[in-house]
Write a protein that holds these residues in place. Sequence first.
Motif, PDB file in Angstrom:
ATOM      1  N   TRP A  87      29.298  12.170 -34.281  1.00 53.97           N
ATOM      2  CA  TRP A  87      28.483  11.596 -35.600  1.00 53.97           C
ATOM      3  C   TRP A  87      29.070  11.218 -36.944  1.00 53.97           C
ATOM      4  CZ3 TRP A  87      23.766  11.253 -36.976  1.00 53.97           C
ATOM      5  CH2 TRP A  87      23.684  11.184 -38.531  1.00 53.97           C
ATOM      6  N   CYS A  88      28.490   9.513 -36.678  1.00 55.66           N
ATOM      7  CA  CYS A  88      29.319   8.988 -37.519  1.00 55.66           C
ATOM      8  C   CYS A  88      29.289   8.705 -39.027  1.00 55.66           C
ATOM      9  CB  CYS A  88      29.377   7.302 -36.357  1.00 55.66           C
ATOM     10  SG  CYS A  88      29.758   7.020 -35.033  1.00 55.66           S
ATOM     11  N   GLY A  89      28.859   9.509 -39.531  1.00 53.99           N
ATOM     12  CA  GLY A  89      29.073   9.766 -41.101  1.00 53.99           C
ATOM     13  C   GLY A  89      28.116   8.730 -41.582  1.00 53.99           C
ATOM     14  N   ASP A  90      27.365   9.227 -42.691  1.00 54.78           N
ATOM     15  CA  ASP A  90      27.062   7.594 -43.962  1.00 54.78           C
ATOM     16  C   ASP A  90      26.891   6.693 -44.066  1.00 54.78           C
ATOM     17  OD1 ASP A  90      25.964  10.699 -44.792  1.00 54.78           O
ATOM     18  OD2 ASP A  90      27.713  10.476 -46.725  1.00 54.78           O
ATOM     19  N   ASN A  91      28.280   5.910 -43.284  1.00 51.25           N
ATOM     20  CA  ASN A  91      28.186   4.127 -43.208  1.00 51.25           C
ATOM     21  C   ASN A  91      27.298   4.178 -41.411  1.00 51.25           C
ATOM     22  OD1 ASN A  91      29.545   4.121 -45.714  1.00 51.25           O
ATOM     23  ND2 ASN A  91      31.133   4.346 -44.509  1.00 51.25           N
ATOM     24  N   TYR A  92      27.163   4.692 -40.613  1.00 50.46           N
ATOM     25  CA  TYR A  92      26.264   4.974 -39.322  1.00 50.46           C
ATOM     26  C   TYR A  92      25.976   5.831 -38.936  1.00 50.46           C
ATOM     27  CZ  TYR A  92      25.741   3.219 -34.824  1.00 50.46           C
ATOM     28  OH  TYR A  92      25.306   3.139 -33.208  1.00 50.46           O
ATOM     29  N   PRO A  93      24.671   6.070 -39.559  1.00 45.80           N
ATOM     30  CA  PRO A  93      24.380   7.575 -39.597  1.00 45.80           C
ATOM     31  C   PRO A  93      23.648   7.980 -38.337  1.00 45.80           C
ATOM     32  CG  PRO A  93      22.740   6.538 -40.753  1.00 45.80           C
ATOM     33  CD  PRO A  93      23.794   5.977 -40.972  1.00 45.80           C
TER      34      PRO A  93
END
Length: 135
Positions: A87-93
Amino acid sequence: MKLPKYRAWDIQQKIMRDVNEIIGFFVKDPDFPIVICLDDIELLNGKYELMQSTGLKDDECEEIFAGDYLKIDHDEWNESEIVEVKWCGDNYPAFDIPDSSLSGESNGLSLMVQDVNYDYVVIGNVWDNPELLEV
């Protein structure tokens, strides 16, 4: 509305658990157990590591979760590639396989599942099989 599915790695027992096993006694609304689960201190104090389903299945119909290792083959490749789904997170959801040869300007996981020339199967995960990505 379809709720996301999760599984949880029990850090102390070193086993994979269904989230419902962990939160069964916390559930106040059985239709939305994960909402209560994610807010509960039991999961935030280091006892469990949550892994969300990508909503995808591999070539053997096994559900793919963040933290899973995939073995990828392509019709034109000489050898397989083993990658971790992240899961790449908030910058690249989005879920992706950022450390693969498929990464670049596009989402490698998305490219792979849309191309019939790729074969991919879940062969383990970061908790049960950390050695799979060791060099």
